[in-house]
Motif scaffolding. Structure first.
Motif, PDB file in Angstrom:
ATOM      1  N   SER A  56       0.844  -1.188   0.000  1.00  0.00           N
ATOM      2  CA  SER A  56       0.000   0.000   0.000  1.00  0.00           C
ATOM      3  C   SER A  56       0.887   1.249   0.000  1.00  0.00           C
ATOM      4  CB  SER A  56      -0.887   0.006   1.242  1.00  0.00           C
ATOM      5  OG  SER A  56      -0.144   0.464   2.353  1.00  0.00           O
ATOM      6  N   ALA A  57       0.241   2.394  -0.014  1.00  0.00           N
ATOM      7  CA  ALA A  57       0.989   3.653  -0.012  1.00  0.00           C
ATOM      8  C   ALA A  57       1.246   4.157   1.397  1.00  0.00           C
ATOM      9  CB  ALA A  57       0.214   4.706  -0.797  1.00  0.00           C
ATOM     10  N   LYS A  58       0.874   3.364   2.427  1.00  0.00           N
ATOM     11  CA  LYS A  58       0.928   3.903   3.802  1.00  0.00           C
ATOM     12  C   LYS A  58       2.339   4.283   4.233  1.00  0.00           C
ATOM     13  CE  LYS A  58       1.417  -0.264   6.574  1.00  0.00           C
ATOM     14  NZ  LYS A  58       0.703  -1.386   7.143  1.00  0.00           N
ATOM     15  N   GLU A  59       3.367   3.662   3.580  1.00  0.00           N
ATOM     16  CA  GLU A  59       4.722   3.937   4.064  1.00  0.00           C
ATOM     17  C   GLU A  59       5.171   5.374   3.800  1.00  0.00           C
ATOM     18  OE1 GLU A  59       7.862   1.552   1.865  1.00  0.00           O
ATOM     19  OE2 GLU A  59       6.001   0.614   1.253  1.00  0.00           O
ATOM     20  N   VAL A  60       4.428   6.096   2.956  1.00  0.00           N
ATOM     21  CA  VAL A  60       4.726   7.514   2.769  1.00  0.00           C
ATOM     22  C   VAL A  60       4.408   8.285   4.064  1.00  0.00           C
ATOM     23  CG1 VAL A  60       3.966   9.588   1.520  1.00  0.00           C
ATOM     24  CG2 VAL A  60       4.436   7.483   0.282  1.00  0.00           C
ATOM     25  N   LEU A  61       3.372   7.824   4.766  1.00  0.00           N
ATOM     26  CA  LEU A  61       2.971   8.471   6.018  1.00  0.00           C
ATOM     27  C   LEU A  61       3.560   7.770   7.236  1.00  0.00           C
ATOM     28  CD1 LEU A  61      -0.812   8.972   5.198  1.00  0.00           C
ATOM     29  CD2 LEU A  61       1.036  10.624   4.911  1.00  0.00           C
ATOM     30  N   PHE A  62       3.784   6.486   7.098  1.00  0.00           N
ATOM     31  CA  PHE A  62       4.198   5.645   8.217  1.00  0.00           C
ATOM     32  C   PHE A  62       5.241   4.670   7.667  1.00  0.00           C
ATOM     33  CE2 PHE A  62       2.602   1.691  10.673  1.00  0.00           C
ATOM     34  CZ  PHE A  62       3.506   1.882  11.702  1.00  0.00           C
ATOM     35  N   ALA A 238      -0.361  -8.135   6.984  1.00  0.00           N
ATOM     36  CA  ALA A 238      -0.201  -6.862   7.702  1.00  0.00           C
ATOM     37  C   ALA A 238       0.781  -5.952   6.962  1.00  0.00           C
ATOM     38  CB  ALA A 238       0.293  -7.115   9.119  1.00  0.00           C
ATOM     39  N   TYR A 239       1.771  -6.592   6.334  1.00  0.00           N
ATOM     40  CA  TYR A 239       2.817  -5.834   5.652  1.00  0.00           C
ATOM     41  C   TYR A 239       2.270  -5.052   4.457  1.00  0.00           C
ATOM     42  CZ  TYR A 239       7.685  -5.037   4.321  1.00  0.00           C
ATOM     43  OH  TYR A 239       8.891  -4.468   4.041  1.00  0.00           O
ATOM     44  N   VAL A 240       1.330  -5.651   3.745  1.00  0.00           N
ATOM     45  CA  VAL A 240       0.795  -4.994   2.542  1.00  0.00           C
ATOM     46  C   VAL A 240      -0.446  -4.148   2.840  1.00  0.00           C
ATOM     47  CG1 VAL A 240       1.733  -6.743   0.988  1.00  0.00           C
ATOM     48  CG2 VAL A 240      -0.598  -7.011   1.868  1.00  0.00           C
ATOM     49  N   ARG A 260      16.929   4.918  18.016  1.00  0.00           N
ATOM     50  CA  ARG A 260      15.784   4.072  18.348  1.00  0.00           C
ATOM     51  C   ARG A 260      14.826   4.142  17.169  1.00  0.00           C
ATOM     52  NH1 ARG A 260      13.684   4.487  24.250  1.00  0.00           N
ATOM     53  NH2 ARG A 260      15.606   3.307  24.513  1.00  0.00           N
ATOM     54  N   LEU A 261      14.337   2.973  16.753  1.00  0.00           N
ATOM     55  CA  LEU A 261      13.524   2.890  15.550  1.00  0.00           C
ATOM     56  C   LEU A 261      12.163   2.298  15.861  1.00  0.00           C
ATOM     57  CD1 LEU A 261      16.191   1.063  13.351  1.00  0.00           C
ATOM     58  CD2 LEU A 261      15.740   3.526  13.353  1.00  0.00           C
ATOM     59  N   ARG A 262      11.193   2.655  15.043  1.00  0.00           N
ATOM     60  CA  ARG A 262       9.972   1.857  15.071  1.00  0.00           C
ATOM     61  C   ARG A 262       9.868   1.144  13.734  1.00  0.00           C
ATOM     62  NH1 ARG A 262       4.967   5.849  15.499  1.00  0.00           N
ATOM     63  NH2 ARG A 262       5.431   7.331  13.865  1.00  0.00           N
ATOM     64  N   CYS A 263       9.396  -0.085  13.783  1.00  0.00           N
ATOM     65  CA  CYS A 263       9.305  -0.911  12.589  1.00  0.00           C
ATOM     66  C   CYS A 263       7.915  -1.545  12.567  1.00  0.00           C
ATOM     67  CB  CYS A 263      10.321  -2.047  12.613  1.00  0.00           C
ATOM     68  SG  CYS A 263      11.825  -1.702  13.513  1.00  0.00           S
ATOM     69  N   TRP A 264       7.384  -1.732  11.377  1.00  0.00           N
ATOM     70  CA  TRP A 264       6.075  -2.375  11.249  1.00  0.00           C
ATOM     71  C   TRP A 264       6.106  -3.716  11.976  1.00  0.00           C
ATOM     72  CZ3 TRP A 264       4.919  -1.936   5.273  1.00  0.00           C
ATOM     73  CH2 TRP A 264       4.708  -0.583   4.944  1.00  0.00           C
ATOM     74  N   ARG A 317      -4.314 -11.075  -1.970  1.00  0.00           N
ATOM     75  CA  ARG A 317      -3.383 -11.268  -3.098  1.00  0.00           C
ATOM     76  C   ARG A 317      -2.010 -11.714  -2.604  1.00  0.00           C
ATOM     77  NH1 ARG A 317      -5.255  -6.050  -4.222  1.00  0.00           N
ATOM     78  NH2 ARG A 317      -7.100  -6.104  -5.545  1.00  0.00           N
ATOM     79  N   ALA A 318      -1.605 -11.218  -1.415  1.00  0.00           N
ATOM     80  CA  ALA A 318      -0.250 -11.500  -0.926  1.00  0.00           C
ATOM     81  C   ALA A 318      -0.164 -12.811  -0.155  1.00  0.00           C
ATOM     82  CB  ALA A 318       0.213 -10.358  -0.013  1.00  0.00           C
ATOM     83  N   CYS A 319      -1.301 -13.356   0.270  1.00  0.00           N
ATOM     84  CA  CYS A 319      -1.258 -14.528   1.146  1.00  0.00           C
ATOM     85  C   CYS A 319      -0.682 -15.750   0.429  1.00  0.00           C
ATOM     86  CB  CYS A 319      -2.653 -14.849   1.668  1.00  0.00           C
ATOM     87  SG  CYS A 319      -2.639 -16.248   2.804  1.00  0.00           S
ATOM     88  N   PRO A 320       0.380 -16.349   0.999  1.00  0.00           N
ATOM     89  CA  PRO A 320       0.999 -17.496   0.329  1.00  0.00           C
ATOM     90  C   PRO A 320       0.147 -18.762   0.395  1.00  0.00           C
ATOM     91  CG  PRO A 320       2.095 -17.064   2.420  1.00  0.00           C
ATOM     92  CD  PRO A 320       1.104 -15.961   2.219  1.00  0.00           C
TER      93      PRO A 320
END
Lengths: 336, 282
Positions: A56-62, A238-240, A260-264, A317-320
């Motif tokens: 998704s495009a959310k990584e532009v904001l988050f 969750a990643y997509v 210190r980082l935050r990660c998905w 679509r992403a689910c294996p």
């Protein structure tokens, strides 16, 4: 809200003006078999032959990984360096789908209830969202079942709907007006009827109001176990996802300095809720799957007047192992 | 919505370790002082609130503030060394610098408890969150009726705050009942032997006009609530503090979510009425 029109040949001209007025334009770009959001230098790079980007495009904001602060240790003293809002670029998010634009509602809500998240808010304030109505959809799309639609303007600053010889331009917000003002002479008033004939058909498969009500009392249902038997707990969903906002906080030390980082993160991971004592409130994949769906369709709506899903279909679509959220929600809807 | 002048909620206060106390094997208390005096003067909290303590370079840990809200100028935390962050915190010495974010979450409604008897029930490393409330009550002793503390640990060595237990034992206005799990006693142990819920059930406790505050591992809470209800406690007079895994402490990161509640926002303090409404997911 103004509804304007721009000729096909003028869109690239307007785009160039936008590009010149901001730090970055982020738009869908084809990379081999996938289409992903990336910083774009030329209008020609932008992909057109796709239904949906993989992520998704959310990584532009988050962003996937974001620095919360950095530090330098000097003997027994530690100096911290705060996040600098000026380091956030002014961006235009170009050609997102209406389902991505709608994801700002749950994101805005979680990053602003009580405590304000200054990183998210700075990025949000410095990002203008230009969405494009969907002329095609696939079997995974279900925006119309969760209150959205192929031509829905919610969350967009501008919504473009491509016609045969140009685009209908719906200017939704002041931020959108500023982009139009960059090339005011390219736009004319649009009066030639509604945009519906240019939109993809996305059939509604369930009634979300009824689903929310039903799910409210389904915590102890056996459906979660049945649906999640094949779940690998990989977290790809969750990643997509455009609305998943759970994160982890981690250190990245390099000798005497670091950050210190935050990660998905994902509620689908066993470690997400694991206590130091060994106790894990959600020790089975079924309980984690239940959390994923109930958080999106029961808990968020109860607290934030928003749904935690925009029907983009990316998780399916992403689910294996081909877990299809649309099918799972429909089957819950059909439980008597 | 956005005010870019908002404070970065993830940026910790810098604290100086003022005092290190070894409470039990692997359990330490750190007394922390704000390095920036202005921040220290402006800092206030209520008993029951929690914070994020960081060993810069190793990460953050969530503990309730263990010192009472009635004592200004410092905060204390007590923790058992278990993982990477607590091991790093345990290495800190007096004069070292560490991070602190807080106070977060709700607090015990002590204003509503005025004139009531207080029954504190704690197990093991769960006494620290309760210690803040106990001392806050004892510092304003005249506001409350009888104060009873039931505290149990696995073994005699595992009892924390030994000097304070002695102090409470010696006070005439406090009834202290200590217990250790069967097999955890020493030859000269004078307290009880048995699990906390059993000991509570066998103690002369009057539920009338009494508020029970329970804190311990999930299994202890699960078995203590029915005992209290049998003793005549109404669910609305039983409180606990939940200790879910947390990262942000401010309702964003998502991991302490239980049903529609976020333990970090809506808790950590819950009454037994609140708990009964939560799904069995904590």
């Amino acid at each position: 809200m103004d509804t304007l029109y721009i000729k096909k040949s003028d869109i690239a001209v307007w785009w160039a003006a936008i590009k010149g007025a901001c730090d970055h334009v982020v738009a869908p770009v084809r990379k081999d078999r996938v289409v992903e959001f990336a910083r774009v230098e030329n209008y020609e790079e932008i992909a057109t032959d796709y239904v949906q980007t993989t992520r998704s495009a959310k990584e532009v904001l988050f962003p996937r990984t974001e620095r919360l602060f950095s530090y330098q240790k000097n003997g027994r003293d530690i100096e911290v360096k705060d996040f600098d809002p000026q380091s956030v670029p002014v961006q235009v998010l170009w050609q997102v789908r209406p389902c991505d634009a709608a994801s700002v509602f749950p994101l805005d809500a979680v990053f602003n209830w009580d405590y304000k998240d200054v990183m998210y808010n700075t990025r949000r304030e410095r990002t203008t969202i230009v969405a494009v109505s969907c002329s095609t959809a696939d079997e995974y799309c279900f925006c119309t079942s969760v209150g959205g639609g192929a031509g829905d303007t919610r969350g967009s600053d501008i919504l473009l709907t491509y016609t045969t010889d140009g685009a209908i331009v719906e200017v939704v917000t002041e931020r959108g007006e500023k982009l139009v003002a960059l090339s005011q002479n390219l736009f004319t008033a649009y009066t030639a009827g509604d945009k519906d004939s240019y939109l993809a058909s996305v059939p509604q498969v369930f009634d979300v109001e009824k689903l929310k009500e039903k799910m409210h009392g389904m915590f102890d249902s056996t459906v979660w176990k049945e649906q999640s038997e094949r779940c690998l707990g990989c977290g790809a969903c969750a990643y997509v996802c455009p609305t998943c906002s759970c994160f982890d906080i981690q250190e990245n030390p390099k000798g005497s300095c670091g950050e210190r980082l935050r990660c998905w993160d994902s509620c689908g991971f066993a470690q997400f809720t694991l206590h130091t004592s060994g106790h894990n409130p959600r020790s089975t994949q079924a309980s984690r799957w239940r959390q994923r769906l109930m958080h999106k369709f029961s808990y968020i709506p109860q607290r934030q007047d928003s749904l935690g899903c925009t029907g983009c279909g990316r998780c399916s679509r992403a689910c294996p192992v081909d877990m299809n959220i649309k099918e799972h929600l429909s089957s819950i809807d059909k439980i008597q | 919505m956005c005010n870019c002048k908002d404070k970065n909620i993830y940026l910790p206060y810098m604290m100086q370790v003022e005092k290190v106390t070894v409470e039990a094997p692997g359990v330490k208390t750190l007394r922390l002082k704000f390095k920036n005096e202005e921040e220290g003067n402006a800092f206030e909290f209520r008993a029951g609130q929690f914070a994020e303590y960081s060993a810069i370079g190793d990460g953050e840990c969530t503990f309730c503030i263990a010192s009472p809200s009635t004592r200004k100028g410092y905060v204390e935390c007590t923790f058992r060394q278990a993982g990477r962050v607590t091991s790093s915190l345990a290495k800190l010495e007096e004069g070292d610098t560490m991070g602190f974010r807080g106070p977060f979450g709700n607090y015990f409604p002590m204003e509503e408890w005025k004139g009531k008897n207080l029954l504190f029930i704690a197990g093991g490393i769960a006494l620290p969150p309760m210690r803040s409330v106990i001392w806050t009550a004892l510092d304003e002793r005249e506001k409350y009726g009888d104060v009873t503390i039931v505290y149990g640990a696995k073994t005699v060595a595992d009892l924390v705050y030994k000097h304070e237990l002695k102090e409470w034992e010696d006070r005439e206005d406090v009834t202290l009942i200590t217990t250790v799990d069967p097999g955890g006693e020493t030859p000269d142990w004078k307290g009880k032997v048995g699990f906390v819920p059993t000991v509570v059930g066998e103690s002369p406790i009057n539920a009338e006009n009494t508020v029970a505050i329970v804190c311990g591992p999930p299994v202890m809470i699960k078995f203590t609530f029915p005992v209290l209800e049998k003793l005549g406690f109404d669910k609305k007079n039983i409180y606990t503090t939940l200790e879910n895994r947390m990262k942000c402490g401010v309702g964003k990161c998502g991991r302490c979510n239980v049903g529609k509640m976020y333990v970090c926002k809506d808790g950590p303090v819950f009454s037994a009425v609140d708990l009964a409404e939560l799904p069995d997911d904590f």
